[in-house]
Design a protein around this motif. Sequence first.
Motif, PDB file in Angstrom:
ATOM      1  N   LEU A  92     102.273  35.676  99.975  1.00  0.00           N
ATOM      2  CA  LEU A  92     103.700  35.976  99.998  1.00  0.00           C
ATOM      3  C   LEU A  92     104.053  36.722 101.276  1.00  0.00           C
ATOM      4  N   GLU A  93     105.043  36.204 101.956  1.00  0.00           N
ATOM      5  CA  GLU A  93     105.525  36.837 103.186  1.00  0.00           C
ATOM      6  C   GLU A  93     106.924  37.389 102.932  1.00  0.00           C
ATOM      7  N   GLU A  94     107.307  38.371 103.721  1.00  0.00           N
ATOM      8  CA  GLU A  94     108.598  39.032 103.518  1.00  0.00           C
ATOM      9  C   GLU A  94     109.748  38.036 103.621  1.00  0.00           C
ATOM     10  N   GLU A  95     109.671  37.080 104.545  1.00  0.00           N
ATOM     11  CA  GLU A  95     110.758  36.104 104.675  1.00  0.00           C
ATOM     12  C   GLU A  95     110.860  35.228 103.419  1.00  0.00           C
ATOM     13  N   ASP A  96     109.722  34.938 102.780  1.00  0.00           N
ATOM     14  CA  ASP A  96     109.754  34.173 101.528  1.00  0.00           C
ATOM     15  C   ASP A  96     110.427  34.987 100.422  1.00  0.00           C
ATOM     16  N   TRP A  97     110.082  36.274 100.359  1.00  0.00           N
ATOM     17  CA  TRP A  97     110.684  37.162  99.361  1.00  0.00           C
ATOM     18  C   TRP A  97     112.198  37.247  99.565  1.00  0.00           C
ATOM     19  N   ASN A  98     112.628  37.451 100.824  1.00  0.00           N
ATOM     20  CA  ASN A  98     114.057  37.561 101.115  1.00  0.00           C
ATOM     21  C   ASN A  98     114.785  36.243 100.826  1.00  0.00           C
ATOM     22  N   SER A  99     114.170  35.130 101.178  1.00  0.00           N
ATOM     23  CA  SER A  99     114.783  33.822 100.913  1.00  0.00           C
ATOM     24  C   SER A  99     114.894  33.573  99.416  1.00  0.00           C
ATOM     25  N   ALA A 100     113.861  33.932  98.670  1.00  0.00           N
ATOM     26  CA  ALA A 100     113.885  33.747  97.215  1.00  0.00           C
ATOM     27  C   ALA A 100     114.988  34.600  96.589  1.00  0.00           C
ATOM     28  N   LYS A 101     115.151  35.838  97.066  1.00  0.00           N
ATOM     29  CA  LYS A 101     116.229  36.691  96.554  1.00  0.00           C
ATOM     30  C   LYS A 101     117.589  36.067  96.848  1.00  0.00           C
ATOM     31  N   SER A 102     117.742  35.509  98.032  1.00  0.00           N
ATOM     32  CA  SER A 102     118.998  34.868  98.408  1.00  0.00           C
ATOM     33  C   SER A 102     119.267  33.638  97.532  1.00  0.00           C
ATOM     34  N   LEU A 103     118.235  32.835  97.313  1.00  0.00           N
ATOM     35  CA  LEU A 103     118.380  31.664  96.438  1.00  0.00           C
ATOM     36  C   LEU A 103     118.782  32.088  95.024  1.00  0.00           C
ATOM     37  N   GLU A 104     118.170  33.150  94.538  1.00  0.00           N
ATOM     38  CA  GLU A 104     118.483  33.638  93.190  1.00  0.00           C
ATOM     39  C   GLU A 104     119.916  34.154  93.114  1.00  0.00           C
ATOM     40  N   ARG A 105     120.382  34.868  94.135  1.00  0.00           N
ATOM     41  CA  ARG A 105     121.782  35.327  94.160  1.00  0.00           C
ATOM     42  C   ARG A 105     122.738  34.128  94.135  1.00  0.00           C
ATOM     43  N   ASP A 106     122.420  33.103  94.938  1.00  0.00           N
ATOM     44  CA  ASP A 106     123.251  31.891  94.963  1.00  0.00           C
ATOM     45  C   ASP A 106     123.276  31.205  93.602  1.00  0.00           C
ATOM     46  N   ARG A 107     122.097  31.112  92.979  1.00  0.00           N
ATOM     47  CA  ARG A 107     121.990  30.474  91.653  1.00  0.00           C
ATOM     48  C   ARG A 107     122.828  31.223  90.623  1.00  0.00           C
ATOM     49  N   LEU A 108     122.695  32.549  90.604  1.00  0.00           N
ATOM     50  CA  LEU A 108     123.456  33.361  89.646  1.00  0.00           C
ATOM     51  C   LEU A 108     124.952  33.258  89.919  1.00  0.00           C
ATOM     52  N   GLY A 109     125.346  33.173  91.191  1.00  0.00           N
ATOM     53  CA  GLY A 109     126.759  33.007  91.536  1.00  0.00           C
ATOM     54  C   GLY A 109     127.308  31.674  91.037  1.00  0.00           C
ATOM     55  N   ARG A 110     126.501  30.607  91.154  1.00  0.00           N
ATOM     56  CA  ARG A 110     126.951  29.296  90.654  1.00  0.00           C
ATOM     57  C   ARG A 110     127.049  29.306  89.136  1.00  0.00           C
ATOM     58  N   ILE A 111     126.145  30.006  88.466  1.00  0.00           N
ATOM     59  CA  ILE A 111     126.224  30.097  87.005  1.00  0.00           C
ATOM     60  C   ILE A 111     127.495  30.841  86.607  1.00  0.00           C
ATOM     61  N   ALA A 112     127.793  31.953  87.281  1.00  0.00           N
ATOM     62  CA  ALA A 112     128.993  32.734  86.971  1.00  0.00           C
ATOM     63  C   ALA A 112     130.260  31.920  87.214  1.00  0.00           C
ATOM     64  N   SER A 113     130.255  31.101  88.258  1.00  0.00           N
ATOM     65  CA  SER A 113     131.475  30.316  88.572  1.00  0.00           C
ATOM     66  C   SER A 113     131.660  29.135  87.638  1.00  0.00           C
ATOM     67  N   THR A 114     130.592  28.685  86.960  1.00  0.00           N
ATOM     68  CA  THR A 114     130.743  27.567  86.023  1.00  0.00           C
ATOM     69  C   THR A 114     130.979  28.044  84.603  1.00  0.00           C
ATOM     70  N   SER A 115     130.815  29.329  84.354  1.00  0.00           N
ATOM     71  CA  SER A 115     131.007  29.858  82.980  1.00  0.00           C
ATOM     72  C   SER A 115     132.456  30.099  82.670  1.00  0.00           C
TER      73      SER A 115
END
Length: 160
Positions: free
Chosen positions: A137-160
């Motif tokens: 695990l590299e820091e850029e992978d961790w940061n990218s994964a956090k960003s992907l998760e924020r985007d995913r949660l935002g799409r879930i909130a916008s479809t609810s």
Amino acid sequence: KQWYQRRVRGQNLAYDFGFSYNIEFECDAKVLILGEGKSLLPSEVVVPLKAMQDNIDYQEIISEIQSDRNLMDRFRRYLTVLRHIQYDQVSEELQKKIEQDFVAERKSNPKDVTGETLHRSLVIARLYGLSRGHLKLEEEDWNSAKSLERDRLGRIASTS
């Protein structure tokens, strides 16, 4: 429906040997659900798709994916291989950063950020890194994964 739910959520497979003799076997069945709407099956992670352009026919895309056995088999193999690749330990420096990130997120949202949230984020970061050819695990992978998760949660909130 109940059989599928028990298999997906509880990871148990019931077998009736007859003569009123039933046994449940533990299983480790990974399930990937593709669909246009909310699934009847329980799932731990939902990833709503977001079109990069207008006029996307999701039904047609999903139908093509589901009808292409070769593509589905490649998805299954890819995900299976990722699960079994030897992965090095996270460096102490990155462990501290992950811990700090988790504590900060938990302070800002204690109701929704749990140990399970951290585990899911680590799994996503691991899979993301492996998909990029990283065996640690590299820091850029961790940061990218956090960003992907924020985007995913935002799409879930916008479809609810």
